[in-house]
Enzyme design. Structure first.
Site, mmCIF file in Angstrom:
data_model
loop_
_atom_site.group_PDB
_atom_site.id
_atom_site.type_symbol
_atom_site.label_atom_id
_atom_site.label_comp_id
_atom_site.label_asym_id
_atom_site.label_seq_id
_atom_site.Cartn_x
_atom_site.Cartn_y
_atom_site.Cartn_z
ATOM 1 N N ARG A 124 0.833 -1.210 0.000
ATOM 2 C CA ARG A 124 0.000 0.000 0.000
ATOM 3 C C ARG A 124 0.864 1.256 0.000
ATOM 4 O O ARG A 124 0.528 2.254 -0.633
ATOM 5 C CB ARG A 124 -0.954 -0.011 1.194
ATOM 6 C CG ARG A 124 -1.966 1.140 1.121
ATOM 7 C CD ARG A 124 -2.993 1.076 2.219
ATOM 8 N NE ARG A 124 -2.353 1.099 3.515
ATOM 9 C CZ ARG A 124 -2.957 0.764 4.653
ATOM 10 N NH1 ARG A 124 -4.219 0.384 4.638
ATOM 11 N NH2 ARG A 124 -2.309 0.803 5.794
ATOM 12 N N ARG A 160 8.536 26.579 -0.764
ATOM 13 C CA ARG A 160 7.102 26.305 -0.834
ATOM 14 C C ARG A 160 6.541 26.686 -2.207
ATOM 15 O O ARG A 160 6.678 27.826 -2.636
ATOM 16 C CB ARG A 160 6.379 27.100 0.254
ATOM 17 C CG ARG A 160 4.889 26.787 0.344
ATOM 18 C CD ARG A 160 4.237 27.512 1.508
ATOM 19 N NE ARG A 160 2.834 27.157 1.620
ATOM 20 C CZ ARG A 160 1.852 27.752 0.918
ATOM 21 N NH1 ARG A 160 2.131 28.722 0.086
ATOM 22 N NH2 ARG A 160 0.594 27.351 1.064
ATOM 23 N N HIS A 173 3.070 25.129 -4.763
ATOM 24 C CA HIS A 173 2.040 24.079 -4.820
ATOM 25 C C HIS A 173 2.399 22.962 -5.788
ATOM 26 O O HIS A 173 2.194 21.795 -5.502
ATOM 27 C CB HIS A 173 0.690 24.675 -5.195
ATOM 28 C CG HIS A 173 0.070 25.497 -4.112
ATOM 29 N ND1 HIS A 173 0.576 26.708 -3.715
ATOM 30 C CD2 HIS A 173 -1.002 25.264 -3.327
ATOM 31 C CE1 HIS A 173 -0.170 27.197 -2.744
ATOM 32 N NE2 HIS A 173 -1.141 26.337 -2.480
ATOM 33 N N LYS A 207 -3.149 6.822 1.378
ATOM 34 C CA LYS A 207 -2.950 7.026 2.822
ATOM 35 C C LYS A 207 -2.104 8.285 3.028
ATOM 36 O O LYS A 207 -0.909 8.201 3.340
ATOM 37 C CB LYS A 207 -2.299 5.783 3.445
ATOM 38 C CG LYS A 207 -2.462 5.712 4.966
ATOM 39 C CD LYS A 207 -2.202 4.306 5.459
ATOM 40 C CE LYS A 207 -2.143 4.190 6.964
ATOM 41 N NZ LYS A 207 -3.391 4.487 7.662
ATOM 42 N N LEU A 229 -10.171 3.737 2.817
ATOM 43 C CA LEU A 229 -8.819 3.184 2.805
ATOM 44 C C LEU A 229 -8.912 1.662 2.709
ATOM 45 O O LEU A 229 -9.745 1.038 3.368
ATOM 46 C CB LEU A 229 -8.064 3.567 4.084
ATOM 47 C CG LEU A 229 -6.597 3.150 4.047
ATOM 48 C CD1 LEU A 229 -5.784 4.074 3.158
ATOM 49 C CD2 LEU A 229 -5.995 3.123 5.445
HETATM 50 N N1 PDD Z 1 -5.064 3.937 10.490
HETATM 51 N N2 PDD Z 1 -9.216 3.506 7.646
HETATM 52 C C1 PDD Z 1 -8.518 4.590 8.002
HETATM 53 C C2 PDD Z 1 -9.072 5.929 7.689
HETATM 54 C C3 PDD Z 1 -7.273 4.444 8.660
HETATM 55 O O1 PDD Z 1 -6.564 5.537 9.002
HETATM 56 C C4 PDD Z 1 -6.794 3.137 8.954
HETATM 57 C C5 PDD Z 1 -5.488 2.919 9.647
HETATM 58 C C6 PDD Z 1 -7.572 2.039 8.564
HETATM 59 C C7 PDD Z 1 -7.123 0.630 8.812
HETATM 60 O O2 PDD Z 1 -6.055 0.287 7.951
HETATM 61 P P1 PDD Z 1 -4.965 -0.805 8.346
HETATM 62 O O3 PDD Z 1 -5.723 -2.042 8.682
HETATM 63 O O4 PDD Z 1 -4.170 -0.960 7.119
HETATM 64 O O5 PDD Z 1 -4.178 -0.265 9.514
HETATM 65 C C8 PDD Z 1 -8.766 2.260 7.903
HETATM 66 C C9 PDD Z 1 -3.742 3.886 11.070
HETATM 67 C C10 PDD Z 1 -3.547 2.738 11.987
HETATM 68 C C11 PDD Z 1 -3.453 5.237 11.709
HETATM 69 O O6 PDD Z 1 -3.837 6.228 11.114
HETATM 70 O O7 PDD Z 1 -2.844 5.277 12.776
#
Ligand code: PDD
Length: 261
Positions: free
Chosen positions: A26, A74, A76, A123, A181
């Site tokens: 990911r 900086r 964009h 992410k 996500l």
């Molecule tokens: N968060 N959805 C969101 C919005 C998230 O931020 C996360 C993970 C998940 C779960 O994903 P995974 O199973 O791959 O950890 C779903 C992490 C842990 C964080 O922001 O700390």
């Protein structure tokens, strides 16, 4: 600046990164979507992450990696020529006994209107809506906020994916065509649950369906598999952690440890 960066979080068991493969995959995908280079090879990055773990002398916890576009004046638009990306790693301790006690009690969630951008599959560190949702949860005495979209369907949590065991005993979590996500814990658990003989559907649910469900739970590298016992102050099922979530938590932890590096 600009939240022009992505991150990953691995669970850490006995000094080793849990369920590593999906997180590296990911990370590469998130970086690719933003045209940021991998800062180093996967093998080198694994060594650096493990060295951070070693130097922090932490055995059980979380490893956080952030990769941003790099250091430049900086502007964009992307800097030209492309820069070496910047890397930040932190390691934090988790008290596993306290985490298990919390799982045995279960947690509350509250719902909140979906308020994020259209690329929640990446992410990124742009988490202001998540921060505000989590604060709303905390002020209500809850551990997580579930976003609800315009159709009244739960998308996911502010930092976790959302699941129910519906009234027919079917495990349900939202499909990844939705703007969520693609949780690594979610993906592994889909397999583990099927192997354990559960009927599993990637299909959305409403908060009302969660209240009518036998069980609910959330998944993520931080929470692993955590039973949800109430939604907006109303009990789910019997208002205590159920057998499915409890068993899946154990199976997931075994899986994360068995695959750890
Ligand atoms: N968060 N959805 C969101 C919005 C998230 O931020 C996360 C993970 C998940 C779960 O994903 P995974 O199973 O791959 O950890 C779903 C992490 C842990 C964080 O922001 O700390």
């Amino acid at each position: 600046q600009f939240a022009d960066a992505v991150y990953e979080v691995w669970s850490l068991f006995d000094g080793r990164l849990g369920d590593p493969e999906g997180h590296f995959q990911r990370l590469e995908r998130s970086l690719g979507e933003l045209a940021i280079d991998m800062p180093m090879s996967r093998a080198a990055l694994t060594l650096v992450l493990k060295e951070a773990v070693r130097r922090n002398r932490i055995r059980d916890g979380l490893v956080y990696l952030q990769v941003s576009r790099g250091v430049a004046p900086r502007d964009h638009a992307f800097p030209r020529p492309a820069l070496p990306p910047s890397v930040v790693i932190t390691v934090s301790r988790v008290d596993r006994a306290a985490a298990e006690a919390r799982a045995a009690r279960g947690v509350a969630v509250v719902t909140t209107p979906e308020s994020r951008w259209g690329r929640c599959d990446i992410k990124t560190v742009g988490l202001l809506p998540n921060v505000l949702a989590k604060q709303k949860a905390r002020e209500a005495g809850a551990a997580e906020a579930w976003y609800v979209d315009d159709l009244g369907l739960v998308t996911e949590g502010a930092s976790s994916n959302a699941w129910i065991v519906d009234a027919d005993g079917v495990l349900r979590t939202r499909d990844t065509n939705a703007n969520i996500l693609r949780g690594v814990t979610r993906l592994s658990l889909l397999d583990l649950a099927r192997q354990a003989g559960h009927k599993v559907e990637e299909r959305p649910f409403t908060p009302q369906e969660a209240l009518a469900a036998r069980e609910a739970f959330i998944t993520g590298a931080g929470t692993l598999v955590l039973p949800v016992v109430s939604v907006d102050g109303k009990p789910v099922g019997e208002g205590k952690p159920g057998p499915v979530a409890t068993t899946l938590r154990r199976l997931y932890i075994e899986h994360a440890k068995a695959t750890s590096v």
